[in-house]
Enzyme design. Structure first.
Site, PDB file in Angstrom:
ATOM      1  N   ARG A   1      94.383  62.839  92.852  1.00  0.00           N
ATOM      2  CA  ARG A   1      95.662  62.130  92.981  1.00  0.00           C
ATOM      3  C   ARG A   1      95.667  60.795  92.247  1.00  0.00           C
ATOM      4  O   ARG A   1      96.725  60.308  91.847  1.00  0.00           O
ATOM      5  CB  ARG A   1      96.056  61.982  94.452  1.00  0.00           C
ATOM      6  CG  ARG A   1      96.629  63.266  95.030  1.00  0.00           C
ATOM      7  CD  ARG A   1      97.043  63.083  96.475  1.00  0.00           C
ATOM      8  NE  ARG A   1      95.908  62.784  97.318  1.00  0.00           N
ATOM      9  CZ  ARG A   1      95.131  63.704  97.889  1.00  0.00           C
ATOM     10  NH1 ARG A   1      95.400  64.985  97.724  1.00  0.00           N
ATOM     11  NH2 ARG A   1      94.107  63.353  98.625  1.00  0.00           N
TER      12      ARG A   1
ATOM     13  N   GLU B   1      87.143  60.566 104.455  1.00  0.00           N
ATOM     14  CA  GLU B   1      87.594  60.609 105.845  1.00  0.00           C
ATOM     15  C   GLU B   1      87.270  61.995 106.414  1.00  0.00           C
ATOM     16  O   GLU B   1      87.065  62.156 107.606  1.00  0.00           O
ATOM     17  CB  GLU B   1      89.101  60.345 105.873  1.00  0.00           C
ATOM     18  CG  GLU B   1      89.672  60.090 107.245  1.00  0.00           C
ATOM     19  CD  GLU B   1      91.186  59.865 107.196  1.00  0.00           C
ATOM     20  OE1 GLU B   1      91.723  59.687 106.092  1.00  0.00           O
ATOM     21  OE2 GLU B   1      91.796  59.887 108.266  1.00  0.00           O
TER      22      GLU B   1
END
Ligand code: AMP
Length: 171
Positions: free
Chosen positions: A59, A96
């Site tokens: 991204r 994460e």
């Protein structure tokens, strides 16, 4: 900038239970929203002395080259393993949701060059911290880190002590 939150889709339990995913594809398809984000980045960094914008697969490849173009700088990619064709330097990092390795071309940065790191989301800060190490391993200086979204509750900044960090939207 908070009005941009309406353009960011929140997807609960993606990619695994317990993760609230901030989906920027809904922002990207909105022409006014996209202009607003890139113009905000441009004005944030127009007075900063730096040489290159670094983007992280995947991204980060949407925003970093766009910011590089807006500020008339070069762009350098950091990629997942075994994608870059020439000699690379590697760094393992924590996400994460899992762990991974990132690579940069060994000749992407010349010693002393100042690098602005641009990514979509600052979450735990593991990715960004790994990238600062890659930049410094090559003798570059981190001029700053710019994010569209920062998840304050994960305290990614805690892993990026001493760096100049700016995020457009905070959750
Ligand atoms: P981190 O290393 O934890 O700071 O996460 C780095 C990257 O993971 C970000 O650049 C995002 O692309 C992605 N990411 C992590 N958490 C989220 C989230 N909750 N929503 C959207 N993207 C995320």
């Amino acid at each position: 900038m908070n009005e941009l939150k309406q353009l960011i889709r929140e997807v609960p339990d993606f990619p695994k239970p317990g993760i609230n995913f901030y989906d920027i594809t809904t922002l990207l398809k909105d022409s006014a929203g996209l202009v607003k984000v890139i113009e905000a980045m441009r004005s944030q960094y127009s007075a900063l002395p730096f040489d290159l914008v670094l983007g992280i697969e995947a991204r980060g490849f949407i925003f970093a080259p766009t910011v590089a173009y807006a500020l008339r700088k070069g762009f350098i990619p950091v990629r997942k393993p075994k994608k870059l064709p020439a000699a690379t330097v590697k760094m393992e990092y924590e996400l994460e949701y899992g762990t991974d390795t990132l690579e940069i071309h060994a000749d992407a940065i010349q010693p002393g060059q100042r690098v602005l790191i641009v990514d979509d989301v600052l979450a735990t800060g593991g990715t960004a911290a790994a990238v600062t190490k890659l930049v410094e391993k090559l003798g570059g200086q981190v001029a700053g880190l710019g994010f569209i979204i920062e998840l304050d509750f994960l305290n990614g900044r805690g892993k990026l002590d001493g760096y100049q960090i700016h995020s457009l939207i905070h959750y």
